[in-house]
Motif scaffolding. Structure first.
Motif, PDB file in Angstrom:
ATOM      1  N   GLY A  90       0.652  -1.462   0.286  1.00 21.56           N
ATOM      2  CA  GLY A  90      -0.033  -0.008  -0.408  1.00 21.56           C
ATOM      3  C   GLY A  90       0.819   1.090   0.096  1.00 21.56           C
ATOM      4  N   ALA A  91       0.495   1.883   0.701  1.00 19.58           N
ATOM      5  CA  ALA A  91       1.324   3.328   0.972  1.00 19.58           C
ATOM      6  C   ALA A  91       2.962   2.974   1.581  1.00 19.58           C
ATOM      7  CB  ALA A  91       1.229   4.205   1.994  1.00 19.58           C
ATOM      8  N   ASN A 112       9.146   1.819  -6.811  1.00 20.24           N
ATOM      9  CA  ASN A 112       8.439   2.549  -6.933  1.00 20.24           C
ATOM     10  C   ASN A 112       7.267   3.256  -5.645  1.00 20.24           C
ATOM     11  OD1 ASN A 112       6.079   4.296  -8.423  1.00 20.24           O
ATOM     12  ND2 ASN A 112       4.519   2.578  -7.554  1.00 20.24           N
ATOM     13  N   ALA A 113       8.282   4.240  -5.390  1.00 18.18           N
ATOM     14  CA  ALA A 113       8.259   4.852  -3.676  1.00 18.18           C
ATOM     15  C   ALA A 113       8.951   6.168  -3.694  1.00 18.18           C
ATOM     16  CB  ALA A 113       9.373   3.979  -3.470  1.00 18.18           C
ATOM     17  N   GLU A 114       8.581   7.216  -3.344  1.00 17.50           N
ATOM     18  CA  GLU A 114       8.884   8.185  -2.820  1.00 17.50           C
ATOM     19  C   GLU A 114      10.252   8.856  -2.233  1.00 17.50           C
ATOM     20  OE1 GLU A 114       5.372  10.083  -1.434  1.00 17.50           O
ATOM     21  OE2 GLU A 114       4.680  10.086  -3.226  1.00 17.50           O
ATOM     22  N   SER A 115      10.221   7.584  -1.222  1.00 16.21           N
ATOM     23  CA  SER A 115      11.526   7.476   0.061  1.00 16.21           C
ATOM     24  C   SER A 115      11.882   6.995   0.116  1.00 16.21           C
ATOM     25  CB  SER A 115      11.437   8.777   0.769  1.00 16.21           C
ATOM     26  OG  SER A 115       9.928   8.227   1.839  1.00 16.21           O
ATOM     27  N   VAL A 116      12.675   5.926   0.478  1.00 16.86           N
ATOM     28  CA  VAL A 116      13.418   5.270   1.398  1.00 16.86           C
ATOM     29  C   VAL A 116      14.131   4.849   2.701  1.00 16.86           C
ATOM     30  CG1 VAL A 116      15.067   2.699   1.679  1.00 16.86           C
ATOM     31  CG2 VAL A 116      13.849   3.518  -0.451  1.00 16.86           C
ATOM     32  N   ILE A 133      15.800   8.604   2.380  1.00 19.24           N
ATOM     33  CA  ILE A 133      16.599   9.184   1.353  1.00 19.24           C
ATOM     34  C   ILE A 133      14.992   9.605   0.613  1.00 19.24           C
ATOM     35  CG2 ILE A 133      17.871   8.425  -0.779  1.00 19.24           C
ATOM     36  CD1 ILE A 133      18.492   6.341   2.019  1.00 19.24           C
ATOM     37  N   THR A 134      15.570  10.683  -0.223  1.00 16.92           N
ATOM     38  CA  THR A 134      14.214  11.266  -1.306  1.00 16.92           C
ATOM     39  C   THR A 134      14.704  10.628  -2.068  1.00 16.92           C
ATOM     40  OG1 THR A 134      13.374  13.214   0.401  1.00 16.92           O
ATOM     41  CG2 THR A 134      12.572  13.048  -1.952  1.00 16.92           C
ATOM     42  N   LEU A 135      13.613   9.982  -3.257  1.00 18.36           N
ATOM     43  CA  LEU A 135      13.979   9.740  -4.762  1.00 18.36           C
ATOM     44  C   LEU A 135      13.852  10.230  -5.902  1.00 18.36           C
ATOM     45  CD1 LEU A 135      12.506   5.438  -3.761  1.00 18.36           C
ATOM     46  CD2 LEU A 135      15.058   6.845  -3.545  1.00 18.36           C
ATOM     47  N   ALA A 136      13.432  11.377  -5.283  1.00 18.74           N
ATOM     48  CA  ALA A 136      12.366  12.380  -6.276  1.00 18.74           C
ATOM     49  C   ALA A 136      13.570  13.232  -6.982  1.00 18.74           C
ATOM     50  CB  ALA A 136      11.831  13.596  -5.970  1.00 18.74           C
ATOM     51  N   ILE A 175       9.783   1.844   2.728  1.00 23.81           N
ATOM     52  CA  ILE A 175      10.067   2.131   1.282  1.00 23.81           C
ATOM     53  C   ILE A 175       8.527   2.689   1.144  1.00 23.81           C
ATOM     54  CG2 ILE A 175       9.899   1.436  -1.219  1.00 23.81           C
ATOM     55  CD1 ILE A 175      11.024  -1.030  -0.184  1.00 23.81           C
ATOM     56  N   SER A 176       8.645   4.092   0.904  1.00 26.42           N
ATOM     57  CA  SER A 176       6.769   4.581   0.991  1.00 26.42           C
ATOM     58  C   SER A 176       7.103   5.572  -0.340  1.00 26.42           C
ATOM     59  CB  SER A 176       6.909   5.834   1.670  1.00 26.42           C
ATOM     60  OG  SER A 176       7.390   5.611   3.671  1.00 26.42           O
TER      61      SER A 176
END
Length: 297
Positions: A90-91, A112-116, A133-136, A175-176
């Protein structure tokens, strides 16, 4: 040029996860299964080959007379040495793992995530590392207008090295994403320096698709996986040749992570896969080598 040699995550190491292992019912010896029915056994998904399937242990069926393994469960796809299957949640997707030995690197592929978030706790309990860690990211641009109008994307792969993860530590991974968090593979291991990467390192692909032409020249395509290949060129002091040789003998039959530069990889040289070939030419004072690596499918 560096190689991360992963340490296999086992059931004994898995403390917690919010990913349920309920893809199918657990295999039961007293149940009779019809052809095509699926069960869970040893964190794998197994399909019954034929009907009247009673008291046949999937793990003991080495000839696939009764069962065929079709893949790992959703929880364990992140540790199955494949990039094609994704663990989905989910989220968030969370794992808590106990380390039986000291390691120093964590890698994520197919995110497939925004941050770890990586949290490391040693007995006490004492938190010795807590990092999000922000993945953007934004693709490389050529001018101001491309910068303004190109949208942000999220990095699918992440390699974190120089971590202190002592034996006995607890690793909490989160993993968010806004929704539908995914990860293809998580590898925890040791980062090994091989040598200095040279500029004639090259990239390529292997396409396993089937391509045929009919008698009029028409093309028939059967899409299949495409893997990435990297031919790493590196240099080492010649006195270190025996050390490198031993490392290559150890990892030749293992799935590892091969990469050329620390930190961000702007060249796309990071490969989670196998070593296809290796050569080291000894020289006076300095020796030059090639490692050919191919990614997982």
């Amino acid at each position: 040029m560096r190689i991360i040699e992963p340490f296999a995550v086992t059931s004994a190491m898995m403390l917690e996860s919010n990913v349920p292992e309920t893809d199918h019912p657990a295999w039961a010896s007293a149940t009779t299964y019809a052809a095509g029915q699926r069960v869970i056994f040893a964190h794998g998904i197994w399909e019954s080959v034929k009907g009247g399937n009673t008291d046949h242990n999937p793990g003991a069926d080495t000839t696939s007379t009764w069962w065929v393994r079709v893949g790992a469960t959703n929880r364990w796809r992140a540790f199955d040495d494949r990039l094609g299957g994704l663990t989905t949640g989910g989220a968030t997707i969370t794992y808590s793992i106990a380390l039986p030995r000291t390691l120093n690197a964590i890698c994520f592929f197919g995110l497939n995530a925004e941050s770890v978030r990586i949290k490391i706790t040693v007995p006490g309990p004492t938190v010795i590392h807590d990092q999000t860690i922000t993945l953007a990211s934004r693709d490389a641009v050529g001018n101001f207008w491309e910068y303004v109008y190109n949208s942000f994307t999220f990095k699918p792969d992440l390699v974190i090295t120089d971590l202190l993860m002592p034996s006995g530590a607890r690793i909490d991974l989160t993993i968010s994403a806004g929704s539908n968090a995914q990860v293809g593979e998580i590898m925890i291991g040791n980062d090994i320096r091989i040598g200095t990467t040279l500029t004639d390192t090259s990239l390529g692909i292997v396409d396993y698709s089937k391509k045929d032409r009919d008698e009029w020249g028409g093309i028939f395509l059967v899409p299949r996986p495409v893997t990435k290949t990297v031919s790493f060129r590196f240099a080492i002091p010649t006195e270190g040749a025996a050390r490198v040789q031993k490392i290559m003998e150890r990892v030749v039959s293992k799935i590892c992570v091969f990469y050329a530069v620390e930190g961000e990889d702007p060249f796309g040289t990071t490969v989670a896969g196998i070593m296809r070939d290796y050569d080291l030419t000894l020289g006076a004072g300095r020796s030059f080598g090639t490692i050919q690596a191919e990614s997982l499918a």
